[in-house]
Design a protein around this motif. Structure first.
Motif, mmCIF file in Angstrom:
data_model
loop_
_atom_site.group_PDB
_atom_site.id
_atom_site.type_symbol
_atom_site.label_atom_id
_atom_site.label_comp_id
_atom_site.label_asym_id
_atom_site.label_seq_id
_atom_site.Cartn_x
_atom_site.Cartn_y
_atom_site.Cartn_z
ATOM 1 N N ALA A 162 104.817 16.434 12.798
ATOM 2 C CA ALA A 162 103.575 15.942 12.200
ATOM 3 C C ALA A 162 103.213 16.812 10.990
ATOM 4 O O ALA A 162 103.263 18.040 11.056
ATOM 5 C CB ALA A 162 102.447 15.967 13.221
ATOM 6 N N GLU B 9 93.072 20.659 18.144
ATOM 7 C CA GLU B 9 94.057 20.146 19.100
ATOM 8 C C GLU B 9 94.037 20.917 20.411
ATOM 9 O O GLU B 9 94.098 20.333 21.505
ATOM 10 C CB GLU B 9 95.449 20.187 18.472
ATOM 11 C CG GLU B 9 95.616 19.188 17.336
ATOM 12 C CD GLU B 9 96.866 19.407 16.517
ATOM 13 O OE1 GLU B 9 97.217 18.513 15.725
ATOM 14 O OE2 GLU B 9 97.502 20.482 16.644
ATOM 15 N N GLY C 231 103.979 21.705 17.315
ATOM 16 C CA GLY C 231 105.119 20.876 17.695
ATOM 17 C C GLY C 231 106.462 21.505 17.403
ATOM 18 O O GLY C 231 107.506 20.910 17.692
ATOM 19 N N ARG D 181 103.203 16.371 18.490
ATOM 20 C CA ARG D 181 102.931 16.982 17.199
ATOM 21 C C ARG D 181 104.205 17.405 16.471
ATOM 22 O O ARG D 181 104.132 17.871 15.331
ATOM 23 C CB ARG D 181 102.023 18.206 17.375
ATOM 24 C CG ARG D 181 100.699 17.918 18.076
ATOM 25 C CD ARG D 181 99.946 16.825 17.348
ATOM 26 N NE ARG D 181 99.613 17.208 15.973
ATOM 27 C CZ ARG D 181 99.339 16.340 14.996
ATOM 28 N NH1 ARG D 181 99.389 15.037 15.232
ATOM 29 N NH2 ARG D 181 99.034 16.776 13.793
ATOM 30 N N ASP E 181 102.852 20.729 11.648
ATOM 31 C CA ASP E 181 101.948 21.276 12.656
ATOM 32 C C ASP E 181 102.722 22.300 13.489
ATOM 33 O O ASP E 181 103.735 21.973 14.111
ATOM 34 C CB ASP E 181 101.458 20.142 13.557
ATOM 35 C CG ASP E 181 100.364 20.576 14.516
ATOM 36 O OD1 ASP E 181 100.375 21.748 14.941
ATOM 37 O OD2 ASP E 181 99.509 19.735 14.857
#
Length: 360
Positions: free
Chosen positions: A235, A253, A202, A232, A199
């Motif tokens: 992730a 998100e 993050g 995140r 992701d």
């Protein structure tokens, strides 16, 4: 913090760069190779896209707040006085073709800071300062001629069957994971599709190459600090059945997450250990720590607002050579990027009949 980290930062002088006699010829070949990518993708899509980082996943609007009371070595250029600036952030992946997100590649973060005053770099229009970063702390090639070899390989794969790229990407991710287990990271494998499919919210992003920082020399990083972003980190995004899974995940998100990132500066303190001309060398953070100079905040928002996406993707360019003379890009790789970035933007403007401009 080590004793080395307390030493006085290196002073910038033009002598820190070592311009090679064949650089102009290499840049011409880079532009020719980028044209292979640009011509192929423009033919496929009926529309010209960026030669690198063609696929955007999010366009985020935020505010950069410069820290007050920075020490003199950090109060340089854009960061010489406290204040707030509007920013646009574009999250992307690095190829020049728009691929299925199952083909995992390094993430990119481009930042455009508005209303920046001061002496401009040669040819830098407008009043903006651009920063372009990736989620890796070193560049994949030591010099522009080495990067040319990598680019020719990537150009040869443009427009090739996505199914084969998905299989290769999955295999390379396995190799990357095995290397990571023993503490080895390969920028080349990541670039070819072996990067973890993480992701992007993050991730920590790095300039990877050095820049002038007023009186000094620095690299930059952007670090997520908001709890919702830090959750995140690492992730993995499930891309099964959704070629735009990254966009959809990030959009969902950011509807509820308030983004906050620290903009940090890593000042060079020893040019032998923190070289300017070799972008493959990691600057040890124990010897040259990253220090916060500003914070970027973004309220919850729609990161795929059609009007904003259209403006950024079609009308704007991001270039490390757009900005202040105080943040001049340094080193062989960065010198090559000056002409190649403009070459790509001019191609898009010509083929699409849509001028590329800097905001007023």
């Amino acid at each position: 913090m080590s004793a080395i980290a307390l030493d006085t930062p290196v002073r910038y002088t033009p002598a820190v760069e070592e311009v090679q006699p064949d650089e102009a010829a290499t840049i011409a070949q880079l532009n020719e190779t980028f044209d292979v990518v640009l011509d192929t993708t423009a033919r496929d899509y009926g529309h010209a896209v960026r030669a690198v980082h063609a696929k955007a996943h999010a366009i985020i609007e935020g505010t950069l707040t410069i820290d007050a009371d920075l020490p003199p070595e950090l109060a340089q250029g854009l960061f010489s006085s406290p204040g707030e600036h509007k920013v646009l952030m574009r999250i992307s992946t690095n190829p020049g073709d728009i691929l299925d997100d199952a083909i995992s590649l390094p993430r990119g973060m481009a930042i455009k800071v508005f209303d920046v005053d001061g002496e401009r770099l040669p040819g830098a229009e407008g009043r903006t300062q651009d920063f372009i970063m990736v989620n890796g702390n070193v560049f994949q090639a030591k010099s522009a001629d080495k990067f040319l070899g990598n680019l020719k390989l990537l150009a040869s794969t443009t427009d090739k069957a996505e199914g084969g790229k998905k299989v290769l990407s999955a295999a390379l991710r396995g190799v990357t994971s095995a290397l990571g287990a023993v503490g080895v990271e390969s920028a080349t494998l990541n670039t070819l599709g072996g990067a973890p499919n993480v992701d992007p919210l993050g991730e920590t992003y790095y300039s990877a190459t050095p820049f002038r920082y007023g009186d000094h020399i620095a690299k930059f990083s952007l670090v997520p600090v908001a709890p919702g972003l830090k959750e995140r980190t690492g992730a993995i995004i499930d891309t099964a059945g959704d070629r735009d899974a990254i966009r959809h995940t990030v959009r969902d998100e950011l509807r509820s997450i308030a983004g906050e990132w620290e903009f940090r500066v890593q000042l060079a303190r020893d040019l032998e250990r923190q070289p300017v001309e070799d972008a493959t060398v990691e600057w040890d953070e124990e010897e040259a720590p990253f220090i916060r100079v500003a914070t970027i905040r973004a309220a919850p928002q729609d990161s795929w607002d059609d009007a904003r996406v259209g403006e950024v993707n079609e009308h704007l360019r991001f270039s490390i050579w757009t900005g202040l003379a105080a943040h001049q890009p340094l080193g062989n790789i960065n010198r090559a990027r000056r002409d190649t970035y403009r070459h790509s933007a001019d191609y898009r403007a010509r083929v699409n009949g849509c001028p590329i401009h800097e905001p007023a």
